[in-house]
Design an enzyme around this catalytic site. Sequence first.
Site, short mmCIF file in Angstrom:
data_model
loop_
_atom_site.label_atom_id
_atom_site.label_comp_id
_atom_site.label_asym_id
_atom_site.label_seq_id
_atom_site.Cartn_x
_atom_site.Cartn_y
_atom_site.Cartn_z
N LYS A 111 0.86 -1.19 0.00
CA LYS A 111 0.00 0.00 0.00
C LYS A 111 0.89 1.23 0.00
O LYS A 111 1.97 1.21 0.59
CB LYS A 111 -0.89 0.03 1.25
N GLY A 226 -24.88 3.92 0.80
CA GLY A 226 -23.98 4.50 -0.19
C GLY A 226 -24.58 4.26 -1.55
O GLY A 226 -25.32 3.27 -1.76
N GLY A 228 -22.60 4.80 -4.66
CA GLY A 228 -21.49 5.07 -5.57
C GLY A 228 -21.13 3.83 -6.37
O GLY A 228 -21.99 2.99 -6.65
N ASN A 229 -19.85 3.70 -6.69
CA ASN A 229 -19.40 2.62 -7.55
C ASN A 229 -19.72 1.23 -6.98
O ASN A 229 -20.40 0.42 -7.63
CB ASN A 229 -17.89 2.78 -7.79
N ALA A 230 -19.25 0.96 -5.78
CA ALA A 230 -19.41 -0.39 -5.22
C ALA A 230 -20.89 -0.73 -5.04
O ALA A 230 -21.34 -1.81 -5.43
CB ALA A 230 -18.67 -0.49 -3.89
P1 NAD Z 1 -17.81 6.08 -4.22
O1 NAD Z 1 -17.16 7.37 -3.93
O2 NAD Z 1 -18.09 5.71 -5.63
O3 NAD Z 1 -19.21 6.00 -3.42
C1 NAD Z 1 -19.35 6.27 -2.07
C2 NAD Z 1 -20.80 6.54 -1.79
O4 NAD Z 1 -20.97 6.69 -0.39
C3 NAD Z 1 -21.35 7.81 -2.43
O5 NAD Z 1 -22.63 7.53 -2.98
C4 NAD Z 1 -21.51 8.77 -1.25
O6 NAD Z 1 -22.56 9.68 -1.44
C5 NAD Z 1 -21.84 7.78 -0.16
N1 NAD Z 1 -21.66 8.35 1.18
C6 NAD Z 1 -20.71 9.19 1.65
N2 NAD Z 1 -20.97 9.50 2.93
C7 NAD Z 1 -22.08 8.83 3.27
C8 NAD Z 1 -22.86 8.74 4.46
N3 NAD Z 1 -22.52 9.40 5.56
N4 NAD Z 1 -23.96 7.94 4.45
C9 NAD Z 1 -24.32 7.26 3.36
N5 NAD Z 1 -23.64 7.32 2.21
C10 NAD Z 1 -22.54 8.08 2.17
O7 NAD Z 1 -16.91 4.99 -3.49
P2 NAD Z 1 -16.81 3.43 -3.78
O8 NAD Z 1 -15.67 3.20 -4.69
O9 NAD Z 1 -18.14 2.89 -4.10
O10 NAD Z 1 -16.33 2.92 -2.35
C11 NAD Z 1 -17.26 2.67 -1.31
C12 NAD Z 1 -16.64 1.74 -0.29
O11 NAD Z 1 -16.22 0.55 -0.94
C13 NAD Z 1 -15.37 2.30 0.40
O12 NAD Z 1 -15.33 1.81 1.71
C14 NAD Z 1 -14.25 1.67 -0.39
O13 NAD Z 1 -13.06 1.56 0.36
C15 NAD Z 1 -14.85 0.31 -0.68
N6 NAD Z 1 -14.18 -0.35 -1.81
C16 NAD Z 1 -14.35 0.10 -3.08
C17 NAD Z 1 -13.68 -0.53 -4.11
C18 NAD Z 1 -13.84 -0.09 -5.53
O14 NAD Z 1 -13.22 -0.72 -6.42
N7 NAD Z 1 -14.66 0.92 -5.83
C19 NAD Z 1 -12.82 -1.63 -3.85
C20 NAD Z 1 -12.68 -2.08 -2.54
C21 NAD Z 1 -13.37 -1.42 -1.52
#
Ligand code: NAD
Length: 424
Positions: A111, A226, A228-230
């Site tokens: 990391k 949430g 977003g992407n995941a």
């Molecule tokens: P992202 O930025 O695409 O989405 C995050 C979402 O969370 C957004 O919709 C945001 O509005 C929402 N959010 C923020 N604060 C909030 C709150 N207080 N209450 C409710 N929703 C809230 O991020 P992502 O890539 O989807 O990542 C989300 C989680 O998944 C993180 O913990 C990240 O570490 C984990 N993750 C993601 C990936 C990846 O490839 N995208 C891989 C491993 C782990």
Amino acid sequence: MVKVDPFANATKQVNDACDILKIKDKEIRRYLAIPNKVLRVKIPVKMDSGKIRIFTGFRSQHNNDRGPYKGGIRYFDPEGGVEYMEREVMALSSWMTWKCAIVNVPLGGGKGAIYVNPKKEKLSAGELERLTRGFAYKISEIIGPQKDIPAPDVYTTGREMTQIMDTFCKLDGNKYQPGVITGKPISMGGSLARNVATGLGAAYTVREAAKTIKMSLKGAKVVLQGFGNASTFAGINLEKMGAKIIAVSDSRGAISIPAGAKVAKILEHKKKKGTVVGFPGSKKITTEQLLTTKCSILVPAALENQITAKIASKLQCRILAEAANGPTLPEADPIIYKKNILVIPDILANSGGVCISYLEWVQNNMGYYWSYDEVAKKMEANITKGFKDVYARSKKYKVDMRKAAMVLAVERVTEAFDQKGIWP
Ligand code: NAD
């Protein structure tokens, strides 16, 4: 030093797994817990104003017994400052070792990070590029396609990955080596399906969990924290398996949609209004109400530390699929276990991302690229087997899925270490 030490948490998890596996030797435990190398670098950058600014960066290489180090590079400014960030990077590199071992990809754990918040500080594109290339130069001696393969993380994107790749290749006599980094844009040697990987992988693990507890996904009710992407790709793929989304949230609030709604429709609303709140037919609820909604599957996919002991005691789901990193506090685990909720721990549920990063690296190394379906199928095989292997450990040792995942990972790394031994 700040109060919460993430590296102490990571070390405790290793020790817990060693207890279960009856690995008593303290030095072996130290071997498993402590990173092989932590590099701290000074990155001088000429800012647009003409002034020089000194940034601090890290790369932690935790363990490479099973293959080259692998893990993201984040640009962030945690509250505890630079010293805290070093401990955090060490912990995150350790979790990458275990994550790769669980899904059995031949990679280790690494990391990296730079102490900076590019959003808050509004760094220009030029400043960001000089910072990124400066960092790439400083870590160039320890990274490489067969040594250590970084990837995007918090506040880094395909653009930064491309700049790191370009800097590395130029420093190495202009040799084309796209496999030095993953998470690249498709045009730069990235993999198809990487954008959907985490959510799709989480959906596959939920499917396996549902089979295990003999729960049908037809009409199964899903809550997503949430949007977003995941979470959206987890939601879309669970819908394809027959499930129905009944509550969602984002940073602006949470909503319940008793009749259910398609992710695509909620996305359309969010695009127009900037939030999921106000979606037709929905009712605004609190975060606690969202997390404790009666449902089949709860997918926390936003932030860490969401499921406290209090929330855990009120959970009403059958499967808890941790797409986010660290959404559950340690004190909540025994409560959830007693309630017989099947937890898919983060290092398994969100490992679709690292699986497809691995497949990107494989494609780069062979110079031949697979279709979307081929990539998704290979990831499905790894993550499905990962789920089954973790579940088998949870039954064998009568422990929760989080401990079982660590047991599996420590077993695999220890096996590699036993074969290799120590040299020099
Ligand atoms: P992202 O930025 O695409 O989405 C995050 C979402 O969370 C957004 O919709 C945001 O509005 C929402 N959010 C923020 N604060 C909030 C709150 N207080 N209450 C409710 N929703 C809230 O991020 P992502 O890539 O989807 O990542 C989300 C989680 O998944 C993180 O913990 C990240 O570490 C984990 N993750 C993601 C990936 C990846 O490839 N995208 C891989 C491993 C782990």
